[in-house]
Write an enzyme that holds these catalytic residues in place. Structure first.
Site, PDB file in Angstrom:
ATOM      1  N   ASP A   1       8.035  12.948  13.893  1.00  0.00           N
ATOM      2  CA  ASP A   1       6.835  12.738  13.079  1.00  0.00           C
ATOM      3  C   ASP A   1       5.950  13.974  13.038  1.00  0.00           C
ATOM      4  O   ASP A   1       4.821  13.924  12.561  1.00  0.00           O
ATOM      5  CB  ASP A   1       6.041  11.526  13.580  1.00  0.00           C
ATOM      6  CG  ASP A   1       5.447  11.730  14.973  1.00  0.00           C
ATOM      7  OD1 ASP A   1       5.801  12.721  15.647  1.00  0.00           O
ATOM      8  OD2 ASP A   1       4.627  10.893  15.391  1.00  0.00           O
TER       9      ASP A   1
ATOM     10  N   HIS B   1       5.126   8.696   9.460  1.00  0.00           N
ATOM     11  CA  HIS B   1       5.388   7.505  10.260  1.00  0.00           C
ATOM     12  C   HIS B   1       5.815   7.938  11.661  1.00  0.00           C
ATOM     13  O   HIS B   1       6.487   8.961  11.826  1.00  0.00           O
ATOM     14  CB  HIS B   1       6.477   6.656   9.617  1.00  0.00           C
ATOM     15  CG  HIS B   1       6.021   5.974   8.360  1.00  0.00           C
ATOM     16  ND1 HIS B   1       6.744   5.996   7.196  1.00  0.00           N
ATOM     17  CD2 HIS B   1       4.894   5.251   8.094  1.00  0.00           C
ATOM     18  CE1 HIS B   1       6.089   5.314   6.262  1.00  0.00           C
ATOM     19  NE2 HIS B   1       4.961   4.862   6.784  1.00  0.00           N
TER      20      HIS B   1
ATOM     21  N   ASP C   1      -1.742  -5.786  11.889  1.00  0.00           N
ATOM     22  CA  ASP C   1      -3.091  -5.238  12.019  1.00  0.00           C
ATOM     23  C   ASP C   1      -3.679  -5.440  13.413  1.00  0.00           C
ATOM     24  O   ASP C   1      -4.318  -4.545  13.968  1.00  0.00           O
ATOM     25  CB  ASP C   1      -4.026  -5.884  10.993  1.00  0.00           C
ATOM     26  CG  ASP C   1      -3.959  -5.215   9.626  1.00  0.00           C
ATOM     27  OD1 ASP C   1      -2.986  -4.481   9.372  1.00  0.00           O
ATOM     28  OD2 ASP C   1      -4.885  -5.437   8.816  1.00  0.00           O
TER      29      ASP C   1
ATOM     30  N   THR D   1       3.414  12.011  20.611  1.00  0.00           N
ATOM     31  CA  THR D   1       3.859  10.644  20.340  1.00  0.00           C
ATOM     32  C   THR D   1       5.308  10.506  20.805  1.00  0.00           C
ATOM     33  O   THR D   1       6.113  11.412  20.603  1.00  0.00           O
ATOM     34  CB  THR D   1       3.778  10.312  18.836  1.00  0.00           C
ATOM     35  OG1 THR D   1       4.505  11.290  18.083  1.00  0.00           O
ATOM     36  CG2 THR D   1       2.321  10.283  18.369  1.00  0.00           C
TER      37      THR D   1
ATOM     38  N   TRP E   1       8.043   6.998  13.666  1.00  0.00           N
ATOM     39  CA  TRP E   1       9.481   7.140  13.938  1.00  0.00           C
ATOM     40  C   TRP E   1      10.115   8.248  13.090  1.00  0.00           C
ATOM     41  O   TRP E   1      11.321   8.464  13.134  1.00  0.00           O
ATOM     42  CB  TRP E   1      10.209   5.813  13.722  1.00  0.00           C
ATOM     43  CG  TRP E   1      10.252   5.338  12.305  1.00  0.00           C
ATOM     44  CD1 TRP E   1      11.281   5.492  11.418  1.00  0.00           C
ATOM     45  CD2 TRP E   1       9.223   4.649  11.591  1.00  0.00           C
ATOM     46  NE1 TRP E   1      10.956   4.940  10.206  1.00  0.00           N
ATOM     47  CE2 TRP E   1       9.694   4.409  10.286  1.00  0.00           C
ATOM     48  CE3 TRP E   1       7.940   4.203  11.933  1.00  0.00           C
ATOM     49  CZ2 TRP E   1       8.929   3.751   9.326  1.00  0.00           C
ATOM     50  CZ3 TRP E   1       7.178   3.546  10.973  1.00  0.00           C
ATOM     51  CH2 TRP E   1       7.674   3.325   9.694  1.00  0.00           C
TER      52      TRP E   1
ATOM     53  N   HIS F   1      -1.542   8.888   6.145  1.00  0.00           N
ATOM     54  CA  HIS F   1      -0.635   9.659   5.291  1.00  0.00           C
ATOM     55  C   HIS F   1      -1.418  10.622   4.399  1.00  0.00           C
ATOM     56  O   HIS F   1      -1.025  11.789   4.232  1.00  0.00           O
ATOM     57  CB  HIS F   1       0.174   8.723   4.391  1.00  0.00           C
ATOM     58  CG  HIS F   1       1.217   7.923   5.087  1.00  0.00           C
ATOM     59  ND1 HIS F   1       2.112   8.476   5.981  1.00  0.00           N
ATOM     60  CD2 HIS F   1       1.532   6.593   4.997  1.00  0.00           C
ATOM     61  CE1 HIS F   1       2.932   7.534   6.414  1.00  0.00           C
ATOM     62  NE2 HIS F   1       2.597   6.383   5.841  1.00  0.00           N
TER      63      HIS F   1
ATOM     64  N   GLY G   1       0.804  -1.207   0.000  1.00  0.00           N
ATOM     65  CA  GLY G   1       0.000   0.000   0.000  1.00  0.00           C
ATOM     66  C   GLY G   1       0.840   1.261   0.000  1.00  0.00           C
ATOM     67  O   GLY G   1       1.981   1.251   0.469  1.00  0.00           O
TER      68      GLY G   1
ATOM     69  N   HIS H   1      -3.755   3.054   8.029  1.00  0.00           N
ATOM     70  CA  HIS H   1      -2.405   3.622   8.026  1.00  0.00           C
ATOM     71  C   HIS H   1      -2.202   4.550   6.833  1.00  0.00           C
ATOM     72  O   HIS H   1      -1.757   5.701   6.988  1.00  0.00           O
ATOM     73  CB  HIS H   1      -1.392   2.466   7.989  1.00  0.00           C
ATOM     74  CG  HIS H   1       0.035   2.885   7.859  1.00  0.00           C
ATOM     75  ND1 HIS H   1       0.904   2.909   8.926  1.00  0.00           N
ATOM     76  CD2 HIS H   1       0.769   3.271   6.775  1.00  0.00           C
ATOM     77  CE1 HIS H   1       2.109   3.308   8.509  1.00  0.00           C
ATOM     78  NE2 HIS H   1       2.052   3.530   7.195  1.00  0.00           N
ATOM     79  N   GLU H   2      -2.541   4.076   5.644  1.00  0.00           N
ATOM     80  CA  GLU H   2      -2.286   4.868   4.436  1.00  0.00           C
ATOM     81  C   GLU H   2      -3.148   6.126   4.377  1.00  0.00           C
ATOM     82  O   GLU H   2      -2.694   7.180   3.916  1.00  0.00           O
ATOM     83  CB  GLU H   2      -2.505   4.017   3.186  1.00  0.00           C
ATOM     84  CG  GLU H   2      -1.578   2.816   3.051  1.00  0.00           C
ATOM     85  CD  GLU H   2      -0.099   3.170   3.079  1.00  0.00           C
ATOM     86  OE1 GLU H   2       0.239   4.349   2.849  1.00  0.00           O
ATOM     87  OE2 GLU H   2       0.712   2.273   3.334  1.00  0.00           O
TER      88      GLU H   2
END
Length: 327
Positions: A257, A247, A298, A262, A249, A241, A198, A237-238
């Site tokens: 990020d 991400h 997941d 976080t 990290w 974005h 993805g 997740h996608e």
């Protein structure tokens, strides 16, 4: 906690890949004495962004403007009144490109993905109540809703798609996006080169390629969806974005990020890390491995933070890159 920063140039953008290692990949982790290949999550979003920045000289400045607008809001709580509060409804068009019968996923599988997104983005997923106490004060329901607008299907002879956006163009055998300024386009495809499962396009990218691409066996939570990516969280997740999240990290060792609540992460986490998973970054924080923007399986990712929520909602404000969904 990380200090917010402004993306001023493409120089801070790092290359990574949303992929499963190939069978013979040297990147497969080994647990204990086993030599069984383990499927890992990786995402092609940053790799695609890097290529887009090379090919579109104006993209960096557009993204910098969006970033400046986002930081203006995030750093001034009095501006939070500008953010939509549970009012964003995102129409979704699912573009299915199939070579095999299995890849022509069912209506039920498509609806299952919409349901997963609505649960994950509104704190309705069953795991939301199990967020560790350390992070319970920052867990957040984003308040964004998804509704299936239509499904477009197209038979193809393509065996393997690359991350060059060919699936988004009818001239290269794909399907053109439907009104991408006000509709989220999801492309569901078979295999992608490098084992990619993805990728997404950040706000500010070209409208002709705007949207999210997901492998057919990582889409939704029924039908062809396969563990460990069979619960629909690849799309969660996608789309993070797509709504301007990085991400967790920061695509660098102990990177940023661009969200303040976080913890610092050494790097991506794979599989289902045991809690608490300690970082070796400054302060040795407990890593938020259950965050949707990590690379956990997941079943082991299930939360966004309040800072991520603010960052995503800022995209719907004028100048945020997703303003068309709010008006």
């Amino acid at each position: 906690m990380k200090k917010l920063s402004i993306l001023l140039a493409c120089g801070i953008i790092f290359i990574t890949s949303c992929s499963k290692p190939d069978k013979n990949s040297s990147e497969k982790p080994v647990t204990g004495n086993t030599t069984t290949a383990v499927r890992e999550r990786h995402c092609g979003t940053m790799e695609v962004l890097n290529e887009q920045l090379k090919n579109d000289p104006a993209l960096a400045s557009r993204m910098a403007a969006i970033e400046a607008n986002t930081n203006r809001i995030m750093e001034n709580k009095s501006l939070y009144r500008l953010l939509p509060d549970g009012s964003i409804m995102i129409p979704v068009v699912v573009n299915v490109l199939y070579k095999t019968t299995a890849q022509n996923i069912s209506a039920a599988q498509i609806q299952s993905q919409i349901d997963v997104l609505n649960n994950d983005y509104n704190g309705l997923n069953s795991e939301f109540s199990t967020v560790p106490a350390l992070f319970s004060s920052v867990k957040a329901s984003v308040g964004v809703h998804f509704v299936l607008k239509s499904v477009v299907r197209k038979s193809t002879t393509v065996t393997t798609w690359s991350t060059n956006d060919a699936m988004k163009k009818s001239t290269s055998g794909g399907i053109n996006p439907t009104t991408p300024d006000s509709v989220l386009n999801l492309w569901v495809v078979g295999a992608m080169s490098g084992g990619v499962i993805g990728y997404a396009q950040f706000p500010g990218g070209a409208s002709a390629t705007d949207g999210v691409v997901i492998a057919y066996d990582c889409f939704g939570n029924t039908g062809t969806a396969t563990a460990p990516f069979g619960l629909g969280r690849t799309a969660t997740h996608e789309i993070g974005h797509y709504l301007n999240l990085r991400h967790i990290w920061g695509d660098a060792t102990c990177g940023d990020d661009l969200v303040g609540d976080t913890p610092l992460h050494n790097a991506a986490n794979f599989g289902c890390p045991s809690y608490p998973h300690l970082s070796t970054c400054t302060g040795t924080p407990v890593e938020m491995t259950m965050n949707y923007m990590d690379y956990s399986d997941d079943a082991c990712m299930y939360m966004f933070t309040a800072g991520q929520k603010t960052r995503m909602l800022a995209t719907f404000v004028s100048g945020g890159g997703r303003y068309g969904f709010a008006h």
